[in-house]
Design a protein around this motif. Structure first.
Motif, PDB file in Angstrom:
ATOM      1  N   TYR A  68       0.950  -1.024  -0.132  1.00 32.80           N
ATOM      2  CA  TYR A  68       0.472   0.068   0.151  1.00 32.80           C
ATOM      3  C   TYR A  68       0.835   1.085   0.146  1.00 32.80           C
ATOM      4  O   TYR A  68       1.934   0.839   0.383  1.00 32.80           O
ATOM      5  CB  TYR A  68      -1.243  -0.073   1.527  1.00 32.80           C
ATOM      6  CG  TYR A  68      -0.591   0.380   3.165  1.00 32.80           C
ATOM      7  CD1 TYR A  68      -0.114   2.075   2.997  1.00 32.80           C
ATOM      8  CD2 TYR A  68       0.705  -0.621   3.682  1.00 32.80           C
ATOM      9  CE1 TYR A  68       0.570   1.952   4.285  1.00 32.80           C
ATOM     10  CE2 TYR A  68       1.218  -0.138   4.258  1.00 32.80           C
ATOM     11  CZ  TYR A  68       0.868   0.785   4.629  1.00 32.80           C
ATOM     12  OH  TYR A  68       1.657   2.387   6.050  1.00 32.80           O
ATOM     13  N   SER A  69       0.248   2.351  -0.230  1.00 28.24           N
ATOM     14  CA  SER A  69       1.444   3.781  -0.298  1.00 28.24           C
ATOM     15  C   SER A  69       0.115   5.105   0.390  1.00 28.24           C
ATOM     16  O   SER A  69      -1.168   4.761  -0.551  1.00 28.24           O
ATOM     17  CB  SER A  69       1.703   4.057  -1.505  1.00 28.24           C
ATOM     18  OG  SER A  69       2.651   5.012  -1.565  1.00 28.24           O
ATOM     19  N   LEU A  70       0.307   5.287   0.811  1.00 28.06           N
ATOM     20  CA  LEU A  70      -0.322   6.943   1.576  1.00 28.06           C
ATOM     21  C   LEU A  70      -0.050   7.263   0.514  1.00 28.06           C
ATOM     22  O   LEU A  70       1.134   8.238   0.306  1.00 28.06           O
ATOM     23  CB  LEU A  70      -0.256   7.160   3.319  1.00 28.06           C
ATOM     24  CG  LEU A  70      -0.661   8.296   3.643  1.00 28.06           C
ATOM     25  CD1 LEU A  70      -2.272   8.172   3.343  1.00 28.06           C
ATOM     26  CD2 LEU A  70      -0.135   8.491   5.374  1.00 28.06           C
ATOM     27  N   ILE A  71      -0.573   8.365  -0.191  1.00 29.10           N
ATOM     28  CA  ILE A  71      -0.557   9.040  -1.180  1.00 29.10           C
ATOM     29  C   ILE A  71      -1.024  10.606  -1.150  1.00 29.10           C
ATOM     30  O   ILE A  71      -0.929  11.563  -1.785  1.00 29.10           O
ATOM     31  CB  ILE A  71      -1.468   8.480  -2.822  1.00 29.10           C
ATOM     32  CG1 ILE A  71      -2.709   8.671  -2.570  1.00 29.10           C
ATOM     33  CG2 ILE A  71      -0.422   7.609  -3.402  1.00 29.10           C
ATOM     34  CD1 ILE A  71      -3.164   8.089  -3.967  1.00 29.10           C
ATOM     35  N   HIS A  72      -1.988  10.907  -0.361  1.00 30.61           N
ATOM     36  CA  HIS A  72      -2.420  11.698   0.307  1.00 30.61           C
ATOM     37  C   HIS A  72      -3.805  11.745   2.032  1.00 30.61           C
ATOM     38  O   HIS A  72      -4.225  10.756   1.853  1.00 30.61           O
ATOM     39  CB  HIS A  72      -4.158  12.522  -0.817  1.00 30.61           C
ATOM     40  CG  HIS A  72      -4.495  13.982  -0.032  1.00 30.61           C
ATOM     41  ND1 HIS A  72      -3.761  14.569  -0.650  1.00 30.61           N
ATOM     42  CD2 HIS A  72      -5.283  13.982   0.401  1.00 30.61           C
ATOM     43  CE1 HIS A  72      -4.561  15.597  -0.021  1.00 30.61           C
ATOM     44  NE2 HIS A  72      -5.643  15.332   0.510  1.00 30.61           N
ATOM     45  N   LYS A  73      -2.825  12.749   2.539  1.00 32.25           N
ATOM     46  CA  LYS A  73      -3.623  12.653   3.676  1.00 32.25           C
ATOM     47  C   LYS A  73      -4.632  14.542   4.319  1.00 32.25           C
ATOM     48  O   LYS A  73      -3.516  15.258   3.870  1.00 32.25           O
ATOM     49  CB  LYS A  73      -3.161  11.907   4.745  1.00 32.25           C
ATOM     50  CG  LYS A  73      -2.105  13.210   5.577  1.00 32.25           C
ATOM     51  CD  LYS A  73      -1.318  12.621   7.258  1.00 32.25           C
ATOM     52  CE  LYS A  73      -0.177  13.265   6.899  1.00 32.25           C
ATOM     53  NZ  LYS A  73      -0.440  14.341   8.432  1.00 32.25           N
ATOM     54  N   GLU A  74      -5.207  14.510   5.063  1.00 28.08           N
ATOM     55  CA  GLU A  74      -6.063  15.701   5.395  1.00 28.08           C
ATOM     56  C   GLU A  74      -6.949  15.210   6.008  1.00 28.08           C
ATOM     57  O   GLU A  74      -7.315  14.325   6.471  1.00 28.08           O
ATOM     58  CB  GLU A  74      -6.748  16.141   4.416  1.00 28.08           C
ATOM     59  CG  GLU A  74      -7.418  17.681   4.794  1.00 28.08           C
ATOM     60  CD  GLU A  74      -8.562  18.132   3.337  1.00 28.08           C
ATOM     61  OE1 GLU A  74      -8.899  19.012   3.959  1.00 28.08           O
ATOM     62  OE2 GLU A  74      -8.359  17.409   2.292  1.00 28.08           O
TER      63      GLU A  74
END
Length: 182
Positions: free
Chosen positions: A43-49
Motif C-alpha cells: 500500500y501507499s499513502l498518497i494523500h492525507k488531510e
C-alpha cells in the motif's frame, strides 16, 4: 507542586496517543497480515488531510495492491476519546465503468478514479472536488458534501460539462462482467 505534577501527567498521557499517520500505518500493517505472501500485498499513502469537516477527523487516500490488482481508496477517520477510529472506506479501480462512488453515511464523501486527461474539474453538487495526482495519468478525486444524493459533473479542458450518472446494480453487474471478460 500538585499543579506541576498534574500538568506533567496530562502531557505524558497526550504524548502516548499515536498521530493520525501513525495510526493509519499501524492499521494497514495489520491489514497486510490477512494476505498470503503470493499476493505481494502493498500500500501507499498518497494523500492525507486532517480536520476535514470538524476537529479530530481525517481523510486518507491510498493505493493498495491486493488480490484484485491495484486499487485506490479513500477512508474517513474520526478521533473519539483520544483514539482514532476507521469509520468508512470507498474504493475504485482504474479504467472501469464505475466512475464514482459515495459514502452512504454522513459525512457524504464522493470520490472516483480519473484516467481521462481531458477532465479538469469534478463537482459533487455545488462542491468542487479535490483532484490528486497519483502517478502518470492516474488521478483520484474526492468531495465532501452535505447533500446525500449530489449530482456528479465533470468539466473537460474544452469547457464542456458532462453529468456522470450512477450505475444501478444491474448496470454495474453487466459492466463489471464486460470489464473482467476483456
Amino acid at each position: 507542586m500538585l499543579t506541576v505534577f498534574t500538568l506533567i501527567t496530562i502531557l505524558a498521557a497526550c504524548s502516548n496517543q499515536p498521530t493520525f499517520e501513525e495510526f493509519f500505518h499501524k492499521e494497514m500493517k495489520e491489514n497486510a497480515k490477512e494476505y498470503d505472501k503470493e499476493v505481494n500485498y502493498s500500500y501507499s499513502l498518497i494523500h492525507k488531510e486532517e480536520e476535514v469537516i470538524e476537529p479530530n477527523d481525517a481523510i486518507a487516500v491510498f493505493t493498495e495492491h491486493n488480490p484484485r490488482g491495484e486499487q485506490v481508496f479513500i477512508a474517513y477517520f474520526k478521533q473519539e476519546d483520544g483514539q482514532w477510529e476507521w469509520k468508512q472506506t470507498r474504493g475504485a479501480e482504474w479504467d472501469t465503468p464505475v466512475k464514482w462512488s459515495a459514502m452512504h453515511q454522513e459525512p457524504y464523501i464522493y470520490s472516483g478514479a480519473i484516467s481521462d486527461s481531458s477532465i479538469k474539474q469534478v463537482f459533487a453538487g455545488r462542491e468542487k472536488a479535490n483532484i490528486i495526482e497519483v502517478e502518470g495519468d492516474k488521478r483520484f478525486w474526492y468531495a465532501v458534501s452535505d447533500t446525500k444524493d449530489a449530482e456528479m459533473k465533470v468539466v473537460k479542458e474544452d469547457g464542456t460539462q458532462e453529468v456522470i450518472e450512477e450505475l444501478d446494480d444491474k448496470e454495474l453487474e453487466e459492466s463489471s462482467e464486460q470489464f473482467h471478460n476483456r
